[in-house]
Design an enzyme around this catalytic site. Structure first.
Site, PDB file in Angstrom:
ATOM      1  N   ASP A  52       4.394  -5.172   2.079  1.00  0.00           N
ATOM      2  CA  ASP A  52       4.749  -4.466   3.307  1.00  0.00           C
ATOM      3  C   ASP A  52       6.110  -3.793   3.178  1.00  0.00           C
ATOM      4  OD1 ASP A  52       6.313  -6.732   3.377  1.00  0.00           O
ATOM      5  OD2 ASP A  52       5.709  -7.368   5.388  1.00  0.00           O
ATOM      6  N   SER A  53       6.768  -3.994   2.043  1.00  0.00           N
ATOM      7  CA  SER A  53       7.975  -3.229   1.726  1.00  0.00           C
ATOM      8  C   SER A  53       7.698  -1.740   1.674  1.00  0.00           C
ATOM      9  CB  SER A  53       8.560  -3.697   0.392  1.00  0.00           C
ATOM     10  OG  SER A  53       7.571  -3.705  -0.623  1.00  0.00           O
ATOM     11  N   ASP A  95      -0.041  -7.929   1.163  1.00  0.00           N
ATOM     12  CA  ASP A  95       0.795  -8.565   2.180  1.00  0.00           C
ATOM     13  C   ASP A  95       0.125  -8.528   3.547  1.00  0.00           C
ATOM     14  OD1 ASP A  95       3.120  -9.757   1.328  1.00  0.00           O
ATOM     15  OD2 ASP A  95       4.282  -7.907   1.308  1.00  0.00           O
ATOM     16  N   LYS A 125      -0.813 -12.453   0.925  1.00  0.00           N
ATOM     17  CA  LYS A 125       0.486 -13.127   0.941  1.00  0.00           C
ATOM     18  C   LYS A 125       1.036 -13.099   2.355  1.00  0.00           C
ATOM     19  CE  LYS A 125       4.321 -11.185  -0.706  1.00  0.00           C
ATOM     20  NZ  LYS A 125       5.241 -11.264   0.484  1.00  0.00           N
ATOM     21  N   GLU A 127       4.476 -14.588   4.861  1.00  0.00           N
ATOM     22  CA  GLU A 127       5.822 -15.144   4.872  1.00  0.00           C
ATOM     23  C   GLU A 127       5.917 -16.328   5.830  1.00  0.00           C
ATOM     24  OE1 GLU A 127       8.607 -12.084   5.820  1.00  0.00           O
ATOM     25  OE2 GLU A 127       7.844 -10.690   4.311  1.00  0.00           O
ATOM     26  N   GLU A 194      12.193 -15.867  -2.661  1.00  0.00           N
ATOM     27  CA  GLU A 194      13.021 -14.655  -2.608  1.00  0.00           C
ATOM     28  C   GLU A 194      14.461 -14.977  -2.235  1.00  0.00           C
ATOM     29  OE1 GLU A 194      13.252 -10.168  -0.658  1.00  0.00           O
ATOM     30  OE2 GLU A 194      11.456 -11.386  -0.374  1.00  0.00           O
TER      31      GLU A 194
END
Length: 305
Positions: A52-53, A95, A125, A127, A194
């Site tokens: 999602d970056s 993501d 993925k 978070e 991270e």
């Protein structure tokens, strides 16, 4: 004995576990389009992550928060097509963006299934730490493998007070270790670490049976991940400590585009080698269209025959 090279083994979540057990490092690259995915796969990366970056790298936002599930599906599908044009060896992870899994486990399962069905990813993925254990369990039970992500979690940038290193004191480090263990027990097949101290990442990696993928977390993770644009040196303004530039492609692009502009302005490009020719094409007079009635009204050269 055949002279042909044997096809490389397709990377699955089980292959990633085997790589950890064998002490073989895992190379992960974040990519957002078909061309980047094809090149990364051909270069031998083990995992391609559609992050999602893309909200920051592709869309130009200040954070990842504006990225939607539709955006992730679109870019994941593009990356899947790129992998199909290469060896298709790399494992594809997508993501789960902000808002696609936090509200409820039911919503999370639906989001994950859409990423698989429409985006073509093989795993997702998300978070967060122990607070997302039930969400992870539900997604995994639905048949979608889950990669965890702890430490600096960009979707929580406002709560964290910015993009800062996490786990620097003993209490926070202990919490990250608890989170990592909880995610493993919940069913994660791997965890991204991270921006945490290398010493902490080493401890976490040694205590988990599943692979750890580091970004800004030192050498002792089981694998490493970088955004393709970052490792290529695409953005001179983005220079975080954890990024090593393995190329200066941004400068090369500027130089190449500048050369193109110069040749266009000087009437050098396109030359004969980059133009099409025909010895049989000739032009005959063609009448222009009258502005009043739309009918041809005079002789103008221009109609090919």
């Amino acid at each position: 004995m055949s002279s042909q090279t044997a096809p490389r083994r397709r990377v699955t979540i089980h292959e990633l576990r085997r790589m950890k057990d064998a002490g073989e490092k895992i190379a992960v690259v974040t990519a957002y389009d078909a061309t980047a995915a094809r090149l990364a796969d051909a270069a031998g990366v083990d995992v391609v992550l559609v992050g999602d970056s893309l909200g920051m790298v592709v869309q130009g936002h200040e954070s990842t928060l504006p990225v939607t599930l539709e955006h992730m599906i679109y870019h994941s599908a593009a990356v899947r097509r790129g992998l199909a044009r290469s060896s298709g060896r790399a494992h594809l992870v997508g993501d789960m963006p902000f808002g696609s899994y936090q509200a409820s486990a039911d919503e999370a399962v639906k989001s994950a299934m859409r990423l698989v069905a429409e985006g073509g990813v093989e795993s997702v993925k998300l978070e967060g730490g122990a607070e997302f254990v039930e969400v992870i369990r539900r997604i995994a039970r639905a048949g979608v493998p889950v990669m965890g992500h702890i430490g600096l979690t960009p979707q929580a940038v406002h709560r964290m007070g910015g993009y800062v290193v996490q786990g620097k004191d003993s209490e926070k480090a202990q919490q990250l270790l608890r989170d990592a263990r909880a995610l493993e027990l919940a069913g994660c097949y791997a965890i991204v670490l991270e921006c945490i101290p290398a010493e902490l990442a080493r401890i976490i990696s040694s205590q988990l049976r599943i692979p750890t993928i580091g970004i800004g977390a030192g050498l002792h993770c089981d694998g490493q991940v970088l955004v393709l644009n970052d490792l290529l040196g695409m953005d001179d303004a983005f220079t975080p400590k954890f990024v090593k530039r393995f190329g200066e492609i941004g400068q090369a692009i500027s130089t190449a585009v500048g050369a193109y502009v110069g040749e266009v302005k000087r009437r050098v490009f396109p030359d004969d080698a980059h133009s099409f020719h025909s010895s049989t094409v000739r032009l005959v007079p063609a009448a222009p269209v009258d502005e009043d009635d739309g009918e041809p009204s005079g002789g103008v050269m221009g109609a090919p025959v």
